[in-house]
Motif scaffolding. Structure first.
Motif, PDB file in Angstrom:
ATOM      1  N   PRO A 148      -7.009   3.645  -2.926  1.00  0.00           N
ATOM      2  CA  PRO A 148      -5.922   3.089  -1.970  1.00  0.00           C
ATOM      3  C   PRO A 148      -5.094   1.817  -2.929  1.00  0.00           C
ATOM      4  O   PRO A 148      -3.821   1.775  -2.815  1.00  0.00           O
ATOM      5  CB  PRO A 148      -6.630   2.267  -0.892  1.00  0.00           C
ATOM      6  CG  PRO A 148      -7.727   3.262  -0.644  1.00  0.00           C
ATOM      7  CD  PRO A 148      -8.114   3.860  -2.214  1.00  0.00           C
ATOM      8  N   ASP A 152      -1.253   1.727  -3.722  1.00  0.00           N
ATOM      9  CA  ASP A 152      -0.497   0.522  -3.501  1.00  0.00           C
ATOM     10  C   ASP A 152       0.551   0.038  -4.775  1.00  0.00           C
ATOM     11  O   ASP A 152       1.507  -0.385  -4.680  1.00  0.00           O
ATOM     12  CB  ASP A 152      -1.566  -0.765  -3.095  1.00  0.00           C
ATOM     13  CG  ASP A 152      -1.706  -0.573  -1.487  1.00  0.00           C
ATOM     14  OD1 ASP A 152      -1.123   0.289  -0.890  1.00  0.00           O
ATOM     15  OD2 ASP A 152      -2.832  -1.089  -0.978  1.00  0.00           O
ATOM     16  N   ASN A 179      -1.076   7.829   5.568  1.00  0.00           N
ATOM     17  CA  ASN A 179      -0.427   6.564   5.696  1.00  0.00           C
ATOM     18  C   ASN A 179       1.187   6.577   5.307  1.00  0.00           C
ATOM     19  O   ASN A 179       1.334   7.185   3.862  1.00  0.00           O
ATOM     20  CB  ASN A 179      -1.132   5.723   4.694  1.00  0.00           C
ATOM     21  CG  ASN A 179      -0.796   4.260   4.509  1.00  0.00           C
ATOM     22  OD1 ASN A 179       0.332   3.936   4.831  1.00  0.00           O
ATOM     23  ND2 ASN A 179      -1.796   3.501   4.197  1.00  0.00           N
ATOM     24  N   TRP A 182       2.364   5.371   1.793  1.00  0.00           N
ATOM     25  CA  TRP A 182       2.337   6.078   0.473  1.00  0.00           C
ATOM     26  C   TRP A 182       2.979   7.372   0.550  1.00  0.00           C
ATOM     27  O   TRP A 182       2.504   8.482  -0.198  1.00  0.00           O
ATOM     28  CB  TRP A 182       0.814   6.364   0.185  1.00  0.00           C
ATOM     29  CG  TRP A 182      -0.259   5.228   0.177  1.00  0.00           C
ATOM     30  CD1 TRP A 182       0.605   3.948  -0.211  1.00  0.00           C
ATOM     31  CD2 TRP A 182      -1.368   4.836   0.633  1.00  0.00           C
ATOM     32  NE1 TRP A 182      -0.721   3.118  -0.053  1.00  0.00           N
ATOM     33  CE2 TRP A 182      -1.815   3.679   0.373  1.00  0.00           C
ATOM     34  CE3 TRP A 182      -2.325   5.807   1.138  1.00  0.00           C
ATOM     35  CZ2 TRP A 182      -3.029   2.988   0.530  1.00  0.00           C
ATOM     36  CZ3 TRP A 182      -3.561   5.228   1.450  1.00  0.00           C
ATOM     37  CH2 TRP A 182      -3.911   4.019   1.158  1.00  0.00           C
TER      38      TRP A 182
END
Length: 554
Positions: A148, A152, A179, A182
């Motif tokens: 993650p 990011d 998500n 992304w």
């Protein structure tokens, strides 16, 4: 005898009567009434149906609790969602534990919001690209818990995306489907993360080419071009006539990889395209093929404009620029309309010379070498225009012999050298040379001219900098420090050195971390700034060395 009263247990709050819990209003409106009362405050708006003897804030909370239970009890359970398929396994070796901890530190670092002095701490986020390159070089798999934060980081910095996605592997695509922040990972992967069809699947290749999204088609064409240049060109030809102009331009650009003489018929046909940009790109690609018919036509046109005249006392290049831009020149990629501030004839001349094969000039100009040609005087102030066109030709044709001639020696007093007219052009010419020669040339330039104009040149040198180049940079920084130079003007070079200097140079930097004696004419506080900068540089180099050792397999 006085008896001591027994402490009584606290009396629980009286429940709100069912009738007061809002049979009078629907659940949604009563909840909104409670929220409004809470926002305004019970002092300004008392809750409805407050029992006697109760204070308003407690009554409001009791009513909210009852309403919450009532609302939850009235909900129907949703249908269970299908269980997610697990991410594809990553067969690569796991990252060593020390490197995992280092990655966590690099990802947790964030640049400060304000300006000012940076102190002696390394800029960890600027070391992340180098760490990723090393990890990918060793073929490690990313630790799942770091994915993650990696995604990011790549979301905020597009320059990190290729390295991050290569390091993260298939698990990054799995997460990107869950998500929306992304989704860039899916756009970067052809087919939304699906594997491209191979040469043994011609039907899937055809289907993806004819029905896929534009990004998928570009990725397919590029991958196919890398495997089989002719097959990629033939696939493009099947739909070429029906493609949009902007798409044709992008597809045509993919032919740069593996460009060869077999591409000439297709590119010659593209010279008649409806789009001027497509025609221009096709002409540029053809001019990169020295044996192409277009290169021959351009050599003939340019040769008619440039010659050696012996009537000046010494051999001199004379130039007769074109007087018109005919239809044949336009078809071969010459742009007829000159930019504002440029003369038409010089504009046409520059395009002809840039597109002509450099190998034609020695025969045309008396059998001279590139160095001898560049050294010849040019009559009537045509020198800069002619040399600038030769610079562009050397970069386009990746010709190191002409690049050396146009660069000249690093000690040349003119900032542009004998042929290049700017440092930007010198940087482009340097990119055509092998890495050791490039580093040696830039080291010589810094030794003579210092660092004030070397930033662009340093940017084209491979990392880490070779020994002579690193030594020249450190020596030049030391000279600037001892001279009391304005230190903030070297912050860009310092930042570049932190990322590019070989960690082995750390030994030489030890003596430079002390605060030097400031000359009387030095900038106030310059000594402290130089000391701080060298301490940060030394710390960063040691950290980079540690990072490399942590990534090295036992």
């Amino acid at each position: 005898m006085t008896s001591t009263p027994t402490p009584s247990a606290p009396v629980p709050p009286a429940p709100v009567p069912a009738a007061s819990a809002p049979a009078r209003a629907s659940g949604g409106s009563h909840w909104e009434e409670l929220v409004t009362t809470a926002l305004l405050g019970t002092a300004r708006r008392a809750p409805a149906d407050v029992p006697a003897g109760r204070d308003a804030p407690t009554a409001l909370l009791d009513a909210a609790a009852v309403e919450t239970v009532r609302r939850r009890a009235g909900m129907r359970a949703g249908r269970a969602a299908a269980r997610l398929e697990p991410a594809a396994p990553d067969p690569r070796p796991a990252l060593p534990p020390a490197a995992v901890r280092r990655l966590t530190m690099l990802l947790a670092d964030r640049p400060g919001a304000g300006g000012g002095r940076r102190g002696t701490a390394p800029d960890l986020m600027e070391l992340l690209p180098q760490w990723l390159a090393a990890a990918n070089g060793h073929g490690y798999a990313a630790p799942p818990q770091a994915l993650p934060a990696l995604l990011d980081a790549a979301r905020g910095r597009t320059d990190l995306r290729p390295a991050v996605l290569a390091f993260a592997g298939p698990r990054a695509l799995w997460l990107a489907r869950l998500n929306t922040d992304w989704r860039f990972a899916l756009r970067a992967a052809p087919g939304g993360g699906a594997a491209l069809p191979g040469p043994e699947e011609p039907e899937r290749v055809r289907e993806l080419w004819e029905e896929g999204l534009f990004a998928e088609r570009v990725a397919l064409l590029s991958a196919l071009r890398a495997r089989d240049a002719a097959a990629a060109r033939d696939l493009l030809a099947t739909t070429w006539a029906s493609e949009r102009a902007e798409d044709r331009l992008m597809f045509l650009d993919s032919l740069r990889a593996g460009l060869c003489a077999a591409d000439e018929p297709f590119l010659e046909a593209a010279l008649a395209d409806r789009s001027r940009n497509v025609r221009s790109t096709a002409a540029e690609l053809l001019s990169s093929l020295p044996g192409s018919a277009l290169a021959g036509r351009m050599a003939e046109r340019a040769g008619a404009c440039v010659a050696v005249d012996h009537t000046y006392g010494a051999p001199t290049i004379v130039v007769e620029a074109p007087h018109e831009c005919d239809a044949g020149m336009e078809r071969d990629g010459v742009v007829a309309k000159a930019p504002a501030g440029r003369g038409e004839r010089s504009w046409w001349l520059g395009q002809l010379v840039e597109a002509a094969p450099l190998g034609t000039w020695p025969g045309r100009l008396g059998g001279r070498t590139p160095e001898e040609i560049v050294a010849l005087p040019v009559a009537d102030d045509w020198r800069d225009e002619l040399h600038a066109a030769w610079c562009r030709a050397a970069v386009r044709q990746r010709d190191p012999s002409w690049s050396r001639a146009l660069l000249g020696t690093p000690a040349a007093p003119e900032a542009g050298g004998p042929g290049a007219v700017s440092l930007a052009e010198r940087a482009k010419l340097l990119s055509t040379l092998e890495a050791p020669e490039r580093a040696e040339w830039v080291a010589g330039f810094i030794s003579v001219h210092g660092l004030s104009e070397a930033f662009q040149l340093l940017g084209v040198c491979t990392v880490p900098w070779a020994g002579p180049l690193g030594g020249a940079v450190v020596d030049a920084l030391n000279i600037a420090r001892d001279a009391g130079s304005y230190p903030w003007s070297f912050s860009g070079v310092m930042g570049l050195a932190e990322r590019c200097l070989d960690p082995a140079e750390a030994v030489r930097l030890e003596a430079l971390t002390a605060v030097p004696d400031e000359p009387e004419d030095a900038a106030p506080g310059a000594g402290g700034y130089w000391s701080e900068s060298f301490q940060r540089l030394l710390t960063t180099l040691r950290l980079r060395a540690t990072m490399q050792s942590e990534l090295t397999p036992p």
